[in-house]
Design an enzyme around this catalytic site. Structure first.
Site, PDB file in Angstrom:
ATOM      1  N   ARG A  82      33.518  67.597  14.475  1.00 23.19           N
ATOM      2  CA  ARG A  82      33.035  66.702  13.248  1.00 23.19           C
ATOM      3  C   ARG A  82      34.293  65.961  12.692  1.00 23.19           C
ATOM      4  O   ARG A  82      34.532  64.870  12.513  1.00 23.19           O
ATOM      5  CB  ARG A  82      32.120  67.223  12.272  1.00 23.19           C
ATOM      6  N   ASP A  90      18.205  74.228  10.165  1.00 24.57           N
ATOM      7  CA  ASP A  90      19.533  74.354   9.811  1.00 24.57           C
ATOM      8  C   ASP A  90      19.740  75.297   8.672  1.00 24.57           C
ATOM      9  O   ASP A  90      18.576  75.330   7.826  1.00 24.57           O
ATOM     10  CB  ASP A  90      20.183  73.033   9.384  1.00 24.57           C
ATOM     11  N   LYS A 131      26.075  72.666  16.323  1.00 25.51           N
ATOM     12  CA  LYS A 131      24.884  73.331  16.377  1.00 25.51           C
ATOM     13  C   LYS A 131      23.758  72.517  16.643  1.00 25.51           C
ATOM     14  O   LYS A 131      22.876  72.770  17.478  1.00 25.51           O
ATOM     15  CB  LYS A 131      24.801  74.124  15.388  1.00 25.51           C
ATOM     16  N   THR A 132      23.690  71.587  15.415  1.00 25.53           N
ATOM     17  CA  THR A 132      22.556  70.583  15.413  1.00 25.53           C
ATOM     18  C   THR A 132      22.843  69.862  17.187  1.00 25.53           C
ATOM     19  O   THR A 132      21.782  69.418  17.674  1.00 25.53           O
ATOM     20  CB  THR A 132      22.765  69.417  14.569  1.00 25.53           C
ATOM     21  N   THR A 136      25.623  79.304   8.731  1.00 27.17           N
ATOM     22  CA  THR A 136      27.017  79.473   8.644  1.00 27.17           C
ATOM     23  C   THR A 136      27.551  80.726   8.285  1.00 27.17           C
ATOM     24  O   THR A 136      28.695  81.288   8.260  1.00 27.17           O
ATOM     25  CB  THR A 136      27.612  78.563   7.583  1.00 27.17           C
TER      26      THR A 136
HETATM   27  P1  ADP Z   1      26.830  71.519  13.098  1.00 31.42           P
HETATM   28  O1  ADP Z   1      25.586  71.379  13.287  1.00 31.42           O
HETATM   29  O2  ADP Z   1      27.449  72.607  13.706  1.00 31.42           O
HETATM   30  O3  ADP Z   1      27.326  71.375  11.678  1.00 31.42           O
HETATM   31  P2  ADP Z   1      26.791  68.948  14.494  1.00 31.42           P
HETATM   32  O4  ADP Z   1      26.236  69.419  15.878  1.00 31.42           O
HETATM   33  O5  ADP Z   1      26.305  68.268  13.618  1.00 31.42           O
HETATM   34  O6  ADP Z   1      27.565  70.361  13.841  1.00 31.42           O
HETATM   35  O7  ADP Z   1      28.275  68.323  15.274  1.00 31.42           O
HETATM   36  C1  ADP Z   1      28.949  67.392  14.445  1.00 31.42           C
HETATM   37  C2  ADP Z   1      29.530  66.262  15.343  1.00 31.42           C
HETATM   38  O8  ADP Z   1      30.477  66.860  16.327  1.00 31.42           O
HETATM   39  C3  ADP Z   1      28.562  65.595  16.280  1.00 31.42           C
HETATM   40  O9  ADP Z   1      27.880  64.734  15.774  1.00 31.42           O
HETATM   41  C4  ADP Z   1      29.236  65.549  17.727  1.00 31.42           C
HETATM   42  O10 ADP Z   1      29.560  64.068  17.959  1.00 31.42           O
HETATM   43  C5  ADP Z   1      30.567  66.121  17.578  1.00 31.42           C
HETATM   44  N1  ADP Z   1      30.502  67.562  18.457  1.00 31.42           N
HETATM   45  C6  ADP Z   1      30.036  68.825  18.184  1.00 31.42           C
HETATM   46  N2  ADP Z   1      29.983  69.606  19.099  1.00 31.42           N
HETATM   47  C7  ADP Z   1      30.498  68.734  20.141  1.00 31.42           C
HETATM   48  C8  ADP Z   1      30.750  69.100  21.446  1.00 31.42           C
HETATM   49  N3  ADP Z   1      30.684  70.468  22.098  1.00 31.42           N
HETATM   50  N4  ADP Z   1      31.053  68.165  22.316  1.00 31.42           N
HETATM   51  C9  ADP Z   1      31.413  66.886  21.996  1.00 31.42           C
HETATM   52  N5  ADP Z   1      30.884  66.591  20.626  1.00 31.42           N
HETATM   53  C10 ADP Z   1      30.776  67.667  19.821  1.00 31.42           C
END
Ligand code: ADP
Length: 350
Positions: free
Chosen positions: A221, A113, A68-69, A162
């Site tokens: 992640r 977030d 998401k981030t 979430t």
């Molecule tokens: P969330 O915000 O949903 O908790 P993040 O955006 O922080 O998740 O993602 C965590 C890590 O996973 C990121 O640093 C990235 O390296 C990897 N990642 C997430 N989604 C992807 C994607 N679609 N393609 C490649 N890497 C991804």
């Protein structure tokens, strides 16, 4: 602590966040998976560019670690604007949010977030900001109270949560685009790992990366974290090359089995399987038996067990499925009992 475990889908340390930044896709074309979302989003972004307006407000919901981030970064980069990162619980007072909003330039992306954890008093400020790019600030109190309308630059809010169910109706309805992120399949995670391994300059066989993907609980992640652990193991014990054998040895050492289950998952299954004979049992009761926090189990253990069909949520509580017993019964000393629970099936200790 449960959140310290290697399979946690949440970021564990600031150092890990740092490492993740290096692996984060920078462009939409590098963002693997979530096809429908990416398609909807690229249409919306192109249309916004044609109209010369900011992208509509976007709400992303789904488990942690699914990107998401990352997507917020990608959107701001594609739109050629700045990204401002905030989090719901950190916006304790209305003035915190007003300050963040007033600092935005035209087209900027404000990412919040855990938006479901924003206090209600703060949420009130966000409605006029989202709808009319304006904040309403009350000055003075009592009979002298007046409201001053402060204009804002047109911006895009990206909210991440979430727990979409915990978002208030009025807030949810103000997002133009709402999308649920789903778990990644093995092929998508392998693609992500191939890219990560090359960025980390870690020599790896494709079959080895597929093995890591299979144990990553559908979460990028976790995949990247396991890759870093395997890379270290390969360097110290196997001359650097990541082979399927190295993956197996490294992840066995970390307590991660071939389904991506770790000690905490196994103790949950064992508690439910032995103490409660497979269930149904209430979450609170299981948590008390395990001496764990129910919220942690609900957030970090159950989603994956539900997803792989090991756990069922019934009206009377949680219950293990036949698949869980078939796979783990022998190791945990459980057997399936089709007669239990009025013929619904259950467990007894073998
Ligand atoms: P969330 O915000 O949903 O908790 P993040 O955006 O922080 O998740 O993602 C965590 C890590 O996973 C990121 O640093 C990235 O390296 C990897 N990642 C997430 N989604 C992807 C994607 N679609 N393609 C490649 N890497 C991804």
């Amino acid at each position: 602590m449960a959140t310290d475990r290697i399979l946690s889908s949440k970021a564990r340390t600031p150092e890990e966040e740092q490492a993740n930044v290096a692996l984060r896709p920078a462009a939409l074309s590098e963002y693997t998976g979530q096809r429908e979302l990416i398609e909807r989003l690229s249409i919306a972004m192109q249309a916004a560019k044609v109209r010369g307006e900011p992208l509509e407000h976007l709400l992303l919901h789904g488990p942690p670690g699914l990107g998401k981030t990352t997507l917020a970064h990608v959107v701001s980069k594609e739109m050629g604007t700045r990204l401002v990162l905030e989090s719901g619980p950190a916006l304790a007072r209305g003035t915190d949010l007003v300050a963040a909003l007033r600092g935005l330039s035209k087209g900027d992306v404000l990412f919040i977030d855990e938006i479901h954890r924003m206090p209600v008093a703060v949420e009130e400020f966000i409605y006029p900001a989202m709808e009319d790019f304006r904040v309403d600030v009350r000055v003075d109190s009592g009979i002298h109270a007046t409201t001053v309308h402060l204009p804002l630059q047109a911006f895009t809010l990206i909210g991440a949560t979430t727990r979409a169910g915990l978002l208030s109706g009025p807030l949810r309805s103000r997002f133009g685009l709402v999308h649920h992120l789903r778990y990644y399949d093995e092929a998508e995670l392998t693609t992500i790992l191939i890219r990560s391994a090359s960025l980390l300059r870690a020599p790896a066989e494709a079959a080895a990366l597929t093995r890591i993907a299979r144990r990553s609980r559908g979460t990028p992640r976790i995949a990247n974290r396991l890759l870093r652990r395997v890379r270290d193991f390969a360097l110290v014990r196997a001359g650097g090359q990541i082979t399927p054998e190295v993956v197996d040895a490294a992840l066995t050492l970390e307590g991660v089995d071939d389904m991506g289950l770790d000690e905490l998952d196994r103790s949950y299954i064992k508690a439910l399987g032995t103490t409660y004979r497979g269930g149904p049992a209430g979450l609170e009761t299981i948590a008390a038996t395990m001496n764990e926090d129910p919220g942690t189990l609900e957030d970090v253990v159950e989603p994956y067990l539900l997803q792989i069909g090991y756990l069922a949520r019934t009206r009377r509580g949680r219950a293990l499925t036949r698949a869980a017993v078939d796979k783990l019964g022998a190791a945990l000393g459980l057997q399936y009992n089709p007669e239990a629970f009025g013929g619904g099936g259950g467990l007894f200790e073998g």
